[in-house]
Design an enzyme around this catalytic site. Structure first.
Site, short mmCIF file in Angstrom:
data_model
loop_
_atom_site.label_atom_id
_atom_site.label_comp_id
_atom_site.label_asym_id
_atom_site.label_seq_id
_atom_site.Cartn_x
_atom_site.Cartn_y
_atom_site.Cartn_z
N GLU A 148 -27.09 -42.06 45.93
CA GLU A 148 -28.16 -43.81 45.77
C GLU A 148 -28.52 -44.47 44.46
O GLU A 148 -27.78 -45.46 44.16
CB GLU A 148 -30.33 -44.29 45.98
CG GLU A 148 -30.90 -44.65 45.79
CD GLU A 148 -32.61 -44.76 45.03
OE1 GLU A 148 -33.20 -44.36 45.50
OE2 GLU A 148 -32.26 -45.38 43.81
N HIS A 149 -28.48 -43.22 43.11
CA HIS A 149 -27.90 -43.60 42.23
C HIS A 149 -26.22 -44.19 41.86
O HIS A 149 -26.04 -44.69 41.47
CB HIS A 149 -28.66 -42.49 40.51
CG HIS A 149 -29.60 -42.37 40.47
ND1 HIS A 149 -29.60 -42.60 39.50
CD2 HIS A 149 -30.75 -41.91 41.86
CE1 HIS A 149 -31.63 -42.36 39.39
NE2 HIS A 149 -31.51 -42.69 40.38
N GLU A 166 -35.51 -36.88 35.74
CA GLU A 166 -36.34 -37.90 36.88
C GLU A 166 -36.77 -37.07 38.18
O GLU A 166 -38.50 -37.40 37.88
CB GLU A 166 -35.02 -38.91 37.52
CG GLU A 166 -36.50 -39.99 38.69
CD GLU A 166 -35.89 -40.07 39.17
OE1 GLU A 166 -34.03 -40.83 39.14
OE2 GLU A 166 -36.58 -41.21 40.53
#
Ligand code: ZN
Length: 973
Positions: free
Chosen positions: A77-78, A175
């Protein structure tokens, strides 16, 4: 919202639009819309909702079922958002934020799907964003350097010196280290693993920090090729734009480039357990007295079954939906814990759903006790039966949810997507997510025949597929995790040759070089300043003044709901009442009133309203930042037929609240647990408040209301001797004060429902209002650090500036946008490995702040803040300026909806922020120049004016901060 004269007509079933075939067309009468379901030759599914709403939306969702905990779906996704074939810039997604007037842009990874949604009110913007989203998801560059930057990489402590220690880095890596420090995240991941140990839910889809380094670049690319294909895509569009034009864009951009492919992403059923299980998990934390949680959960049937889904949703709401609910109340009143455990309730986001309940705020070792309490309570409820009134109240809540059209918190356009996505992705019927009428009808018919929910509960209690999960804090975990990380680095690098080390240095330098490169963002589509709407949509209301109260009534297409706010502006109040005020507003709607205890009142609120709330607000007039205004606002909503009952509820809450010691103790413990958890989630906001508190009275009040000072005050009240009795006494004085305040009522309803009798409320206020205004003392001016159990830091710096009417205010707003997207994000996120970096400026508060989120650094970040001036004096151009103005204009034109448009105007006007003033502000905004930015930076963002706040895991003074001239006052949270 503008209602168009005529909406585009829906196509017919069987009709073809290019290579798409219309499979179903369903009216959505509750939302005055139509759902069109289409299928493309390549297998792509498309749901289109036609509805008179100028906020158009898009989303593309892929089922992603990871087979391990390397975080492949999340890292993907990143990485897909870091450059695509047509838009080969390092960050097309972040670069589009300021080139667009979007009302929502994001990407999210759940345990078994990944979605990319946006919404916007501008047609040109819709097609711009569509092109960027399609190119990003289907044709990402997925550069090796992107994988290293956002996934994981080795780096030497001094990147170009192979004799310094090796470290693991990466945006997702950091994260997830932050995320796994939060008990809520740990509970959620552990719950999926405990209940579905053989399925994809057993994996940490976000990535377990210790497993992320196992992901290879080739593995990432293969995952994309398999999952991000039209055959595995669920498209969603919403609004009043022509469907054929949207499908054409998707066909040309995406479909034409692909050949058919099949991929089996189906999730099987979890083999059932023979007997209940017990599992445990830990998170890094030191609060061994109150930091544990216990959750008891069961696997249910398929969540794609619409009847089962509705019935469990209703039953869950009946059991847990409010403080008086028959499962919530005994759990809380047991005194074992302080609040329901994270994850409590019905969960339909697993293929087979789950129901769970438990407690948090516990010492360790309470699993057996909580389990016994949950089981015994459910047995009693099943045996005694559920009162029909409770079921009616709950069904009434579903009626409100169906009718309400609100953009509060989340655009309605995308809320619709998530409602249909649930059943759609699970292989069920997407229509059932939007239209509950059939399921509600069957439920009502069955209820008329006899018991429905009691047999469900008995079945639940007999179901051996049950897990009791205990999550506890482990004070040594943070240290152990660090040692484990060092050992992992050691193991992975044990066989490194000099060549390998030289390659790591070269890779680091290459990444740095790429990050430093000026990207040509002109390939991205953009809007111009002339796309900014100059005229704000007119919102009309009329006012009256019966006695001392002022009443404003706004007609809006609310779908039959009535919204009522009672704002009470407070006079000067003593210091001890200031600290008690946010606790008062938290407790007042959760306690008793007018002779009813909290249980009776909660039931009454559930039966006749869609919820009531009380909040305290801090503001200043447009031209004076030192004139603090405080107001308490009581708000509620109800179906129009219940509006008079809503008036009575609000009257009782304002005029006759009743607090008891026991209930207050429960509530404060709940709030304490909630605030503690929020420190990890919103550390940047707390750090900013710490800094802003030193600047002016508004900042000082905000800190005492919702900062770490509020947390400390609450902790002292809960844990200190006599704290509760003292607070009860202060609550009595606050109640009296609130009854004398200056009232403004705002009513929003359809024209038919606008003449609601408000005299039961307006009659409360007579005589003279007291005068004066709060003037709290400012905390001492010194860099402040607060330490807690986090492996990262949240750094902030704040500066005092000017009030709203000052000509420099718009330039400061634009400056905050320039610094955010052009400077802080690249410096802190891409180069520094922080999850986020931001500059913010609230024109009504006059405080300019810069902050970082989940940041591995302290010193480096403060150096970056300090160097903002150097950046600004570099070569900034008209493009950056235009983008920043576009982005700033969005803050001035927030997305409203029938529930908020009237209230926003009424309270804005009352506070002096009139439409004229807003137009003046916008005209100034459009005229801001680069010279203005440099001038306001030199005037207001100077070192002498700066204040500092940091929330961190360790003493920041141990870093080499001396070069920056900073020494922090350090206190543990
Ligand atoms: Zn992420």
């Amino acid at each position: 919202m503008t209602i168009m004269d005529s909406l585009p007509a829906a196509p017919r079933v069987g009709e073809t639009l290019g290579r798409y075939t219309v499979e179903r067309v369903e009216p959505l009468p509750e939302m005055q819309g139509t759902l069109v379901l289409l299928r493309h030759e390549l297998g792509a599914r498309h749901a289109h909702v036609i509805r008179a709403d100028d906020n158009s939306a898009f989303g593309v969702t892929f089922p992603t079922v990871p087979q391990d905990s390397t975080g492949v779906a999340h890292i993907l996704e990143h990485v897909v958002l870091m450059g695509s074939q047509r838009f080969p810039v390092p960050d097309p997604f972040f670069s589009m934020l300021p080139r667009s007037l979007n009302t929502f842009m994001n990407a999210m990874t759940a345990s078994d799907w990944t979605t990319y949604p946006f919404s916007t009110r501008n047609e040109k913007d819709f097609f711009n964003l569509l092109a960027v989203y399609l190119d990003a998801t289907f044709f990402p560059l997925m550069r090796y350097e992107s994988f290293r930057q956002d996934g994981h990489r080795f780096e030497f402590a001094t990147p170009d010196d192979p004799t310094t220690p090796l470290k693991l880095q990466g945006v997702v890596y950091n994260e997830m280290k932050g995320a796994m420090a939060s008990p809520g995240s740990v509970m959620w991941r552990a719950f999926g693993k405990a209940l579905y140990p053989d399925l994809t839910y057993a994996n940490n889809s976000g990535g377990a920090p210790e497993e992320i380094p196992n992901l290879t670049y080739e593995g990432l690319r293969a995952f994309h090729a398999a999952h991000y294909h039209p055959s595995n895509a669920f498209f969603y569009t919403y609004g009043q734009l022509p469907l054929a034009r949207i499908l054409d864009a998707i066909e040309n951009h995406v479909m034409a480039q692909f050949a058919p492919q099949t991929l089996d992403v189906s999730i099987p059923d979890q083999p059932p357990f023979d007997a209940p299980r017990h599992e445990s998990a830990v998170y890094p934390g030191t609060d061994v007295e109150r930091g544990a949680q216990v959750l008891v959960g069961w696997k249910l049937g398929h969540s794609s079954d619409p009847d089962l889904n509705l019935r469990w949703s209703v039953l869950s709401d009946v059991l847990l939906g409010n403080p008086a609910a028959p499962l919530t109340r005994p759990l809380i009143e047991s005194g074992l814990g302080s609040a329901l455990a994270d994850g409590s309730g019905y969960r339909d986001n697993f293929r087979e759903g789950a129901f769970a309940a438990g407690l948090k705020g516990l010492p360790a070792g309470k699993a057996a006790e909580v389990e016994a309490l949950v089981l015994r309570t459910l047995e009693e409820i099943a045996a005694q039966g559920i009162e029909p009134e409770l079921i009616e109240s709950s069904l009434h809540q579903f009626e409100i949810a169906q009718k309400e059209v609100s953009n509060s918190g989340y655009p309605y356009a995308l809320g619709v997507m998530f409602r249909l996505l649930g059943p759609w992705m699970q292989g069920g019927d997407p229509v059932t997510g939007l239209r509950l009428d059939a399921q509600l009808g069957r439920l009502r018919a069955d209820l008329a025949q006899g018991a429905v929910f009691e047999p469900m509960l008995k079945g639940l209690l007999a179901n051996p597929h049950r897990v009791t999960l205990e999550v506890t804090p482990d004070p040594a975990l943070a240290e152990r995790a660090e040692a484990d990380e060092a050992a992992l680095v050691e193991r992975l690098s044990a066989s490194f040759t000099d060549e390998d080390r030289a390659r790591i240095v070269a890779d680091s330098l290459r990444l740095k070089e790429l990050q430093g490169q000026e990207a040509d963002r002109s390939v991205l589509p953009t809007l111009g300043l002339d796309d900014i709407p100059t005229a704000a949509p007119a919102v009309t209301y009329h006012t009256e003044q019966p006695g001392r109260a002022r009443v404003a009534r706004a007609a809006q297409p609310t779908g039959g709901l009535t919204y009522l706010d009672v704002q009470l502006r407070l006079p000067a109040l003593p210091d001890d009442l200031l600290d008690a005020l946010p606790l008062y507003t938290f407790a007042v709607t959760r306690s008793g009133a007018a002779g009813q205890d909290y249980v009776s009142l909660a039931r009454r609120i559930e039966a006749v309203t869609g919820g009531v709330s009380a909040a305290v607000g801090v503001g200043t007039p447009p031209d004076d930042l030192n004139a603090v205004r405080l107001a308490v606002t009581f708000s509620g909503k109800a179906l129009a037929r219940n509006a008079p009952a809503l008036v009575e509820v609000l009257r009782d809450l304002i005029n006759a609240p009743e607090f008891t010691r026991d209930r207050l103790e429960q509530l404060l413990k709940q709030r304490l647990a909630g605030l503690k958890a929020s420190v990890v989630q919103a550390g940047n906001a707390y750090a900013e408040r710490l800094a802003a508190a030193q600047l002016n009275a508004t900042g000082a009040v905000q800190e005492r209301f919702s900062g770490l000072t509020a947390l400390a005050t609450l902790k002292a009240t809960v844990e200190g001797e006599g704290g509760l009795d003292d607070l009860l006494e202060r609550f009595g004085r606050l109640r009296d004060l609130i009854r004398t305040a200056e009232p403004l009522l705002a009513l929003t309803a359809t024209p038919d429902d606008l003449n609601l009798d408000l005299t039961p409320l307006t009659d409360l206020f007579s005589g003279d209002a007291p005068v004066g205004r709060p003037a709290p003392a400012l905390p001492k001016r010194a860099p402040q650090a607060r330490t807690t159990d986090v492996p990262v830091s949240y750094n902030a710096v704040a500066f005092p500036t000017v009030p709203y009417t000052h000509p420099d205010s718009p330039a400061l707003l634009v400056l905050s946008r320039v610094l955010r997207s052009e400077y802080l994000l690249p410096e802190l996120r891409e180069k520094g490995g922080a999850y986020g970096g931001a500059a913010s400026f609230d024109p009504r508060e006059g405080v300019f702040a810069m902050s970082s989120y989940r940041d591995p650094h302290v010193t480096r970040t403060y150096q970056v803040f300090k160097d903002a001036r150097t950046f600004l004096n570099g070569d900034l151009g008209e493009r950056e300026l235009t983008e920043a103005i576009l982005s700033a204009s969005k803050i001035l034109d927030p997305l409203t909806s029938p529930d908020t448009a009237g209230r926003r105007r009424i309270y804005g006007d009352h506070a002096g922020y009139t439409q004229d003033l807003e137009q003046t502000y916008k005209a100034r905004l459009l005229a801001v120049t680069l010279d203005d930015l440099r001038r306001v930076m030199d005037t207001y963002l100077t070192e002498g004016r700066a204040t500092y706040g940091v929330v961190t895991g360790r003493d920041p003074n141990s870093d080499d901060l001396a070069a920056l001239g900073l020494t922090f006052d350090v206190q543990a949270i």
